[in-house]
Design a protein around this motif. Structure first.
Motif, mmCIF file in Angstrom:
data_model
loop_
_atom_site.group_PDB
_atom_site.id
_atom_site.type_symbol
_atom_site.label_atom_id
_atom_site.label_comp_id
_atom_site.label_asym_id
_atom_site.label_seq_id
_atom_site.Cartn_x
_atom_site.Cartn_y
_atom_site.Cartn_z
ATOM 1 N N TYR A 37 36.865 42.161 30.051
ATOM 2 C CA TYR A 37 37.533 41.271 30.996
ATOM 3 C C TYR A 37 36.970 39.872 30.848
ATOM 4 C CZ TYR A 37 33.330 42.483 33.739
ATOM 5 O OH TYR A 37 32.043 42.699 34.161
ATOM 6 N N ASP A 39 35.918 36.380 33.033
ATOM 7 C CA ASP A 39 35.599 35.776 34.320
ATOM 8 C C ASP A 39 35.234 34.324 34.048
ATOM 9 O OD1 ASP A 39 34.856 35.136 36.853
ATOM 10 O OD2 ASP A 39 33.034 36.344 36.889
ATOM 11 N N GLU A 40 36.116 33.388 34.472
ATOM 12 C CA GLU A 40 35.989 31.982 34.126
ATOM 13 C C GLU A 40 35.945 31.862 32.602
ATOM 14 O OE1 GLU A 40 32.758 30.347 36.368
ATOM 15 O OE2 GLU A 40 33.880 30.399 38.241
ATOM 16 N N GLN A 165 39.053 44.679 41.720
ATOM 17 C CA GLN A 165 39.187 43.532 40.841
ATOM 18 C C GLN A 165 38.078 43.622 39.799
ATOM 19 O OE1 GLN A 165 38.756 39.725 42.707
ATOM 20 N NE2 GLN A 165 39.316 38.575 40.876
ATOM 21 N N THR A 167 35.746 42.287 37.468
ATOM 22 C CA THR A 167 35.134 40.998 37.194
ATOM 23 C C THR A 167 33.628 41.132 37.329
ATOM 24 O OG1 THR A 167 35.126 38.653 37.835
ATOM 25 C CG2 THR A 167 35.271 40.267 39.604
ATOM 26 N N ARG A 168 32.899 40.077 36.988
ATOM 27 C CA ARG A 168 31.454 40.083 37.197
ATOM 28 C C ARG A 168 31.155 40.010 38.703
ATOM 29 N NH1 ARG A 168 29.105 35.215 33.856
ATOM 30 N NH2 ARG A 168 30.848 34.198 34.916
ATOM 31 N N GLU A 204 44.472 47.415 32.336
ATOM 32 C CA GLU A 204 43.242 46.865 32.885
ATOM 33 C C GLU A 204 41.986 47.487 32.272
ATOM 34 O OE1 GLU A 204 42.939 46.311 37.043
ATOM 35 O OE2 GLU A 204 45.067 45.926 37.330
ATOM 36 N N THR A 315 45.899 33.596 37.795
ATOM 37 C CA THR A 315 45.212 34.319 36.745
ATOM 38 C C THR A 315 45.708 35.752 36.701
ATOM 39 O OG1 THR A 315 43.269 32.963 37.069
ATOM 40 C CG2 THR A 315 42.941 35.068 35.948
ATOM 41 N N ALA A 317 45.453 39.787 35.230
ATOM 42 C CA ALA A 317 44.459 40.713 34.734
ATOM 43 C C ALA A 317 44.575 40.790 33.221
ATOM 44 C CB ALA A 317 44.688 42.109 35.339
#
Length: 528
Positions: A37, A39-40, A165, A167-168, A204, A315, A317
């Motif tokens: 995934y 993240d930013e 979700q 993400t980190r 995902e 954003t 997934a």
């Protein structure tokens, strides 16, 4: 009518499956890549392979990506988040229920120090017994509250609606997974289908480990095995004579590796790109759709790392598919590459059109507001406060309320069906949910019985999440406690959505409370 809707739904699922299928695949890659995934600007990859950190390299669309961190999933830097779903429906064999409880206790006892567990039971409804926690005592108390008192089971709904979700967490590389303990019986004909669940698990890259409960030695449950295959999870059996300690040692997360790389800012444009990773001994190659971020040019004397800002589109997934290293790496061109020197002109024209449209809408709102003030309401238009509003295809009118009763009225509508709308005085609050007593009732299994509450405060209106299992989101962002509400906002609960058409202070036009732009992510939205 019902068969027509079913046909349309099947056709949509077929189209989604066609787009979700990988182009080409390495069998080893598909097995070894566990989760990925963005993240930013950080791309996080978890793999079953051991990575040689002295020789690792990563390219995205042939552009070098700087390696930020490499390590084991059991490092202090990494984190594991496990959701444990327990089926407590009537179909669960009574001879194995004590074994289920013993297995839950051993999962808690054997968890790794960097692992947090969320305990959820499900039957016809889901109940969160303990949110994510690393405290073994709190988790043990939650297990003591597991009661097999449910009736029907809804496995696909429970799995679909609890996928977090990905993400980190606290900027730490976080591996997300679910363990579901069930006999595989799903009693609901409506709700989330297995095809919808499979598509989400695949897109995902979310692993589900299944512990299949049975009262006797049986063959593998095909439906549960399909969930494992689509999610790249693992399949286990729990029988009356199964040793809980041996089972939970197998269920533990393996000693996987993680890799974090910095995505070049120019590649964060919403396109699907090829990622290639090599450490000299292993190679991994896969396709991934990157989210959209804009990164401002930073003064190198001020900051070496530019800060990402919100984009003009939400954003998505990340969608991961595996492909061979010979796959064509060309990607769609950006708008600037497509129109060249005319890009600024096109953006200017679009901006002028949007301004003109906004002025027209504003004029219409003012005219409608003046007409509403000049026309007295008849006695038949009064809506008693004791009667909850329901879905109707006719415009609802409200009586003039003094300040002691309500200062605001609000109009909510279903974006997918404009004929469904509610016009209500706020009063002491408007509960929204699936329960019969909710004035705004959404008959959808993905909505909790009491999902959220719209309430008035000193500055206007706000939406309050009522602590249900299903999430409440406002303009794409999760609502943990409460959040300000304005005209044009979009509320979403599971598969159901509501748009705030307008908020009106009694005696003022509907536009008076619009003091901030809608959708803070940068999307341009109309007032209605």
């Amino acid at each position: 009518m019902k068969s027509g809707k079913n046909c349309a739904r099947i056709m949509a699922l077929v189209v989604m499956l066609l787009f979700a299928l990988p182009i080409t695949s390495h069998a080893d890659d598909a097995k070894d890549i566990l989760q990925v995934y963005v993240d930013e600007q950080a791309l996080t990859i978890f793999t079953a392979l051991g990575i040689n950190d002295s020789a690792v390299s990563c390219t995205i669309s042939n552009q070098d990506a700087a390696v930020l961190a490499i390590g084991s999933i059991y490092d202090d830097i990494a984190q594991i988040r496990t959701i444990v779903l327990v089926d407590v429906s009537a179909s669960m064999p009574s001879s194995v229920r004590s074994g289920v409880l013993a297995t839950l206790k051993r999962i808690v006892e054997d968890k790794s120090p960097n692992e947090e567990i969320k305990m959820v039971t499900f039957s016809e409804e889901m109940v969160v017994l303990q949110d994510f926690s690393g405290d073994r005592y709190d988790l043990a108390v939650a297990i003591d509250n597991v009661k097999f008192d449910g009736k029907k089971s809804m496995i696909y709904d429970a799995l679909y609606n609890t996928i977090p979700q990905i993400t980190r967490i606290n900027e730490r590389p976080t591996f997300h997974r679910t363990i579901v303990i069930t006999d595989g019986v799903d009693d609901y004909e409506s709700g989330v289908t297995k095809e919808e669940l499979f598509l989400r698990l695949q897109s995902e890259r979310y692993p589900v480990d299944v512990i299949a409960v049975s009262k006797s030695e049986t063959v593998e449950n095909k439906e549960l095995a399909a969930i494992v295959r689509m999610s790249n999870g693992r399949y286990f059996s729990l029988l009356p004579n199964t040793d809980a300690g041996t089972l939970t040692q197998s269920v533990k997360v393996g000693n996987h590796s993680y890799l974090e790389v910095e995505v070049p800012a120019a590649l964060l444009d919403g396109t699907t790109r090829q990622v290639d990773i090599s450490d000299g001994a292993h190679t991994m190659s896969f396709d991934m759709k990157f989210p959209v971020f804009q990164v401002l040019d930073a003064d190198p004397q001020i900051s070496a790392t530019p800060e990402p800002i919100a984009t003009t589109e939400p954003t998505e997934a990340p969608i991961v598919t595996m492909q061979s290293s010979t796959q064509d790496k060309d990607t769609p061109r950006s708008l600037a590459n497509l129109f060249g020197e005319y890009t600024i002109v096109i953006y200017t024209i679009i901006g002028i059109v949007l301004v003109i449209a906004a002025v027209i809408v504003l004029v219409i709102v003012v005219i409608r507001g003046n007409k509403g003030k000049s026309q007295p309401q008849s006695e038949s238009a009064i809506v008693p406060e004791s009667v909850p509003s329901t879905i109707t295809d006719k415009t609802e009118y409200l009586k003039d309320l003094d300040d002691s009763e309500s200062q605001y009225t609000i109009k909510l509508s279903n974006p997918g069906n404009p004929s469904e709308f509610w016009t209500l005085p706020v009063g002491t609050g408007i509960p929204i949910g699936r329960a019969e007593h909710c004035p705004v009732r959404l008959d959808d299994k993905s909505v909790s019985r009491e999902q959220c509450m719209i309430m008035a405060n000193g500055n206007g209106l706000s939406v309050h999440h009522l602590g249900s299992t299903n999430k409440t989101t406002l303009n794409g962002g999760g609502v943990e406690g409460s959040a300000p509400l304005q005209s044009g906002d979009l509320l979403k609960f599971g598969r159901a959505s509501l748009r705030v058409d307008y908020i009106q202070m009694i005696g003022s036009p509907p536009t008076e409370l619009e003091t901030r732009p809608k959708y803070e992510s940068g999307n341009t939205e109309s007032i209605f």
